[in-house]
Design an enzyme around this catalytic site. Structure first.
Site, PDB file in Angstrom:
ATOM      1  CD  GLU A  23      -3.054  -1.019   2.265  1.00  0.00           C
ATOM      2  OE1 GLU A  23      -3.858  -1.754   2.203  1.00  0.00           O
ATOM      3  OE2 GLU A  23      -2.589  -0.526   3.302  1.00  0.00           O
TER       4      GLU A  23
ATOM      5  CD  GLU B 143      -4.224  -5.843   2.266  1.00  0.00           C
ATOM      6  OE1 GLU B 143      -4.776  -5.108   3.255  1.00  0.00           O
ATOM      7  OE2 GLU B 143      -3.001  -5.732   2.246  1.00  0.00           O
TER       8      GLU B 143
ATOM      9  CD1 TRP C  94      -8.346  -0.679   9.432  1.00  0.00           C
ATOM     10  CD2 TRP C  94      -9.233   1.282   8.517  1.00  0.00           C
ATOM     11  NE1 TRP C  94      -8.725  -0.860   8.338  1.00  0.00           N
ATOM     12  CE2 TRP C  94      -9.471   0.021   7.654  1.00  0.00           C
ATOM     13  CE3 TRP C  94      -9.751   2.311   8.223  1.00  0.00           C
ATOM     14  CZ2 TRP C  94      -9.935   0.185   6.627  1.00  0.00           C
ATOM     15  CZ3 TRP C  94     -10.542   2.485   6.894  1.00  0.00           C
ATOM     16  CH2 TRP C  94     -10.537   1.389   6.082  1.00  0.00           C
TER      17      TRP C  94
ATOM     18  CD  GLU D 278      -4.157  -3.980  10.537  1.00  0.00           C
ATOM     19  OE1 GLU D 278      -5.204  -3.753   9.745  1.00  0.00           O
ATOM     20  OE2 GLU D 278      -3.063  -4.498  10.025  1.00  0.00           O
ATOM     21  CE  LYS D 279      -5.881  -5.751  21.071  1.00  0.00           C
ATOM     22  NZ  LYS D 279      -5.107  -4.724  20.755  1.00  0.00           N
ATOM     23  CG  PHE D 280     -10.162  -5.832  18.477  1.00  0.00           C
ATOM     24  CD1 PHE D 280     -10.603  -6.876  18.959  1.00  0.00           C
ATOM     25  CD2 PHE D 280      -9.876  -4.519  19.020  1.00  0.00           C
ATOM     26  CE1 PHE D 280     -10.488  -6.888  20.377  1.00  0.00           C
ATOM     27  CE2 PHE D 280      -9.610  -4.666  20.489  1.00  0.00           C
ATOM     28  CZ  PHE D 280      -9.673  -6.001  21.057  1.00  0.00           C
ATOM     29  CG  HIS D 281      -8.935  -6.152   9.892  1.00  0.00           C
ATOM     30  ND1 HIS D 281      -9.242  -6.947   9.209  1.00  0.00           N
ATOM     31  CD2 HIS D 281      -8.809  -5.045   9.477  1.00  0.00           C
ATOM     32  CE1 HIS D 281      -9.381  -6.532   7.865  1.00  0.00           C
ATOM     33  NE2 HIS D 281      -8.973  -5.173   7.969  1.00  0.00           N
TER      34      HIS D 281
END
Length: 682
Positions: free
Chosen positions: A161, A317, A325, A365-368
C-alpha cells in the site's frame, strides 16, 4: 512520471494460476510452527490457492543489518508447496526494523508541519532517503536470489500500500531530490519561475538551492509549487517500487505487483504507476458508516479495472467482516461478504483475496476480521469463506477468468486535477470533485450502466458517452482530445468548475474555461458560487422536458457562443441566465451543467444524455440491484445479478440463459433472492 496514452498492459497470466486466485495475507511469524500445518489443512477446506507472505517480516528476516535468517521462510514455503498452495511473496519494505531507525535516524519521515515521525508503527521511511533505498535494495536482492526458483512462487508483492500512510516527506534528502526533480522537469530557473508564476508575491528564484520544499508557511503556499511537490512525491515513491522491481527482475520471471488503493490513497498517480507493474492489484475496504457502501466498492473496482486498461486484475485485500480502524467497525451481514466479493469479480477481478487468513491475537489489528476468525472454524464467517471458495472454483471451471467488462460510458478521472482542485483558496469549499464524480457514478450504477474511468488524454473513441463531472485541470492535449472525441460523433457532458487551469494550475489567457469553451459553445464570464444552504431554481425545456430543477453550491454567468440553452435560472445570482446547455459540435454534442443537481433532477439530466448518446439503461429494476457483464473473446457472456435489496427480484435477460450451477434454469425470467447473487451464462 507522466501518463502515457499509448500504454498497453502486458498479457502475463495472473500469477500463473488457471483459476480465480483465492486467499489472503498470511502472517505465520505470529504463530507457532504447529499452527502452520493446521492452517494449510484449513486453507484446503476453504478452497484457498494463493497466500501473500512476508509483508511485515523484515525484522525477522534481517534481525540486524546484513545478517539474514531465512530458515523459517524456507520451511513455510516448502510446507505451502507440499500443500498445493501458491505464494505471493512480498518484499517487507513497508516496515523497516527498529535497528534501521536507530542507525539511520535521518531517514525518518518529516511531516509538512515539521513533525518527525518515529517508528513503532507501520510505514516506510522517507522515500528519497539513500539509507532507506540501500536497505530496501539489500533485503529485496537477498529474497530474490533465494526464492526466484522456488516452486511455490506465483507472484512478487513489492512493499504494501504505497502512499498509505506515508506519501510525502519534507526531510533533507527529500528536499535535495526535489531540486533534482525540478531541474529535470524545467531545465532552467526561468522555466520554473514562469510555470509557477513566481512573480506573484515576489517569490522569484535565482538559484536552485533557494527553492524550499512547500512546508507549512505563513499563509497559502504557491499552489503550483504544491501541485508539483505532489507529483514529485508520487514519483519518488514510485522510484522505490521500480528499484525493488528491477532487482527482482534480475533473478525471476514471475509477475511483479504492488497493492494499490485506487480510491482511498489519493496521493499516488496510479495512471503512471500502472505502467510499471506486471499485474494491477488493489485493496479496498467498505466504509461502514455508508449504508449504501456497495456503490463505492463498485466504483473502486471499475477504477481499478480502468487503471489496468481493461485487463483482469487482483483484489489483494478486502475484509470478511468488520475492520478495526474506522470509527464504528460494523460487521458484515450474512451473505454480504459474498456479494462484495462477487461484485468485485463481476467488475473484472480475477483474484479475490483478504486481509488476513488468521485473525491476529495482538497488535493494532487484532480486532480486524479474517478468513479464520477468533471464533474458529465453527463460525458463520468461516462457513461463508468455504462457500465462497467453492463458488469461485465453480466460476473458474465455467471460464470466467480472463474475460473482460464492456462499457459504453466513461467518466474522466485525473489524479493531477484532483490534487489541484483540492488545494486552498478555491471559489467554494463546497465544490468537491470527488462528490460530483460519486454522484454521477451513483446514478449510472443505479441505471445498470457499466462505466470505465478514463484519463482525459486517452483514446475515448469507443465510448458513446463521456462524463466530466470534475475536470478542473485540463492540459492542452486533453482539451484537444475532448474536441476530437465530440467532433467524431461522441457525446460529452461537462459539469461546473471544469477546464479552468492548465497543468501548472494557471488560468489560460482568454477566460476562465478556455479549455472547453469551443466544444461547449460558450464561455464562463464569472463564477457565481452560492452561500451555504442557498439554492437556485432552474427551469428546464427542450431535451430535458418541461420542469424545474433545484441547484446548490454553484452557478455561472454563461455567455452563449453557439450552444442552445436547455435550462435557465429562475432566480439566484443570474436570473434568466443559461444554466444547462447543449452544443452540436462536428458530428457529436457537448452538454454543460453549471450547478450541483441531485436525486431525481440528476436522474432526469442523465436520462437525456442516454437518449442523446444511444446508451441503454435498465430503470425497470430496483436501484440497489446490480447487473454487470463479463465477456470472453469468443462472445461468451457471464451476467452477474447482485441483489442488495431485502426483496427477491425477477430479472428478464436479453438472451437465452443458463444459471451456473443449475441446468434447469428458466429461459424467460430469473429470480434473484434477497441479498444473493446469481450468475447467468449466455
Amino acid at each position: 512520471m507522466r501518463f502515457d496514452p499509448r500504454f498497453q498492459p502486458n498479457d502475463l497470466g495472473l500469477v500463473s494460476l488457471d483459476t480465480i486466485a483465492y486467499g489472503g495475507d498470511y502472517n505465520p511469524e505470529q504463530w507457532p510452527r504447529e499452527i502452520w500445518e493446521e492452517d494449510i489443512t484449513l486453507m484446503h477446506q476453504a478452497g484457498v490457492n494463493l497466500v501473500s507472505v512476508g509483508i511485515w517480516s523484515w525484522a525477522k528476516l534481517e534481525p540486524c543489518e546484513g545478517e539474514f535468517d531465512f530458515e523459517w521462510l524456507d520451511q513455510l514455503l516448502d510446507l505451502l508447496h507440499e500443500g498445493g498452495i501458491r505464494v505471493d511473496l512480498a518484499t517487507p519494505t513497508a516496515a523497516p526494523p527498529a535497528w534501521f531507525y536507530k542507525k539511520y535516524p535521518q531517514a525518518r519521515v518529516v511531516h509538512r508541519d515539521g513533525t518527525v515521525m518515529t517508528n513503532g508503527s507501520r510505514g516506510m521511511a522517507a522515500p528519497s532517503s539513500p539509507d532507506y533505498l540501500r536497505a530496501c535494495a539489500n533485503i529485496t536482492r537477498a529474497l530474490a536470489e533465494r526464492y526466484s526458483n522456488h516452486p511455490a512462487l506465483a507472484m512478487w508483492h513489492v512493499h504494501n500500500e504505497y502512499g498509505a500512510p506515508v506519501s510525502d516527506s519534507y526531510d533533507e534528502a527529500s528536499r535535495d531530490a526535489w531540486r533534482i526533480w525540478l531541474r529535470e522537469r524545467y531545465d532552467t530557473l526561468d522555466g520554473l519561475n514562469e510555470a509557477w508564476g513566481t512573480s506573484f508575491w515576489g517569490q522569484t528564484y535565482y538559484e536552485w538551492d533557494e527553492i524550499p520544499t512547500p512546508a507549512v508557511s505563513a499563509t497559502v503556499t504557491n499552489p503550483a509549487m504544491r501541485l508539483d511537490y505532489t507529483r514529485f512525491s508520487s514519483d519518488a515513491v514510485l522510484r522505490c517500487f521500480i528499484q525493488e522491481r528491477d532487482i527482482i527482475k534480475e533473478y525471476s520471471t514471475a509477475p511483479v505487483t504492488t497493492n494499490f488503493m485506487a480510491l482511498n490513497c489519493p496521493s499516488m498517480d496510479l495512471w503512471a504507476w500502472a505502467q510499471e507493474v506486471d499485474v494491477v492489484s488493489n485493496d479496498y475496504y467498505l466504509e461502514a458508516a455508508d449504508p449504501r457502501n456497495q456503490i463505492k466498492l463498485s466504483l473502486d473496482a471499475d477504477l481499478t479495472r480502468s487503471i489496468a486498461r481493461g485487463k483482469p486484475w487482483i483484489l489483494l485485500e478486502h475484509s470478511t467482516s468488520g475492520v478495526n480502524w474506522q470509527d464504528r467497525n460494523v460487521a458484515k451481514k450474512p451473505l454480504e461478504m459474498a456479494r462484495n466479493s462477487l461484485a468485485t469479480l463481476a467488475r473484472g477481478a480475477d483474484g479475490i483475496m483478504f486481509f488476513q487468513w488468521r485473525a491476529a491475537r495482538f497488535g493494532a489489528e487484532k480486532f480486524h476480521s479474517a478468513m479464520l476468525p477468533h471464533a474458529g472454524t465453527d463460525s458463520r464467517i468461516f462457513r461463508e469463506v468455504c462457500d465462497l471458495g467453492a463458488r469461485l472454483a465453480e466460476l473458474s471451471e465455467q471460464g470466467v477468468t480472463g474475460t473482460t467488462v464492456p462499457a459504453d460510458v466513461a467518466i474522466l478521472w485525473d489524479w493531477e486535477s484532483l490534487w489541484a482542485q483540492g488545494l486552498e483558496w478555491r471559489p467554494s469549499i463546497d465544490a468537491n470533485a470527488r462528490e460530483r464524480i460519486l454522484e454521477f457514478y451513483t446514478q449510472l450504477w443505479e441505471d445498470k450502466v457499466t462505466i470505465d474511468f478514463a484519463h482525459p488524454e486517452q483514446d475515448l473513441s469507443r465510448y458513446k458517452l463521456v462524463l466530466a463531472p470534475a475536470s478542473y485541470l485540463l492540459t492542452d492535449a486533453a482539451s484537444e482530445n475532448l474536441k476530437s472525441y465530440v467532433a467524431a460523433g461522441g457525446v460529452l457532458a461537462v459539469s461546473y468548475f471544469s477546464g479552468i487551469v492548465n497543468e501548472n494550475d494557471t488560468v489560460r489567457h482568454g477566460g476562465l474555461s478556455v479549455a472547453v469553451d469551443e466544444v461547449l459553445g460558450l464561455r464562463i464570464e464569472e463564477f457565481l458560487p452560492l452561500r451555504e444552504h442557498e439554492t437556485v431554481s432552474i427551469s428546464t425545456t427542450g431535451a430535458l422536458g418541461e420542469g424545474q430543477y433545484t441547484g446548490t453550491v454553484w452557478a455561472d454567468d454563461i455567455v452563449l457562443n453557439g450552444a442552445e440553452p436547455v435550462a435557465t435560472y429562475v432566480d439566484g445570482p443570474k436570473p434568466d441566465g443559461a444554466a444547462i446547455t447543449r452544443n452540436e459540435f462536428g458530428q457529436g454534442s457537448a452538454w454543460y451543467i453549471s450547478s450541483r443537481v441531485m436525486g431525481g433532477d440528476l436522474r432526469n439530466f442523465v436520462g437525456a444524455l442516454y437518449e442523446d448518446a444511444g446508451v441503454t439503461a435498465r430503470r425497470d429494476l430496483p436501484a440497489d440491484f446490480e447487473v454487470v457483464e463479463r465477456v470472453s473473446e469468443s462472445g461468451q457472456r457471464f451476467t452477474f445479478l447482485i441483489n442488495h435489496t431485502v426483496e427477491q427480484v425477477d430479472y428478464t435477460p436479453r438472451r437465452s440463459p443458463s444459471l451456473i450451477g443449475d441446468e434447469s434454469a428458466p429461459s424467460s425470467s430469473i429470480t434473484v433472492p434477497a441479498a444473493e447473487v446469481v450468475v447467468v451464462q449466455e
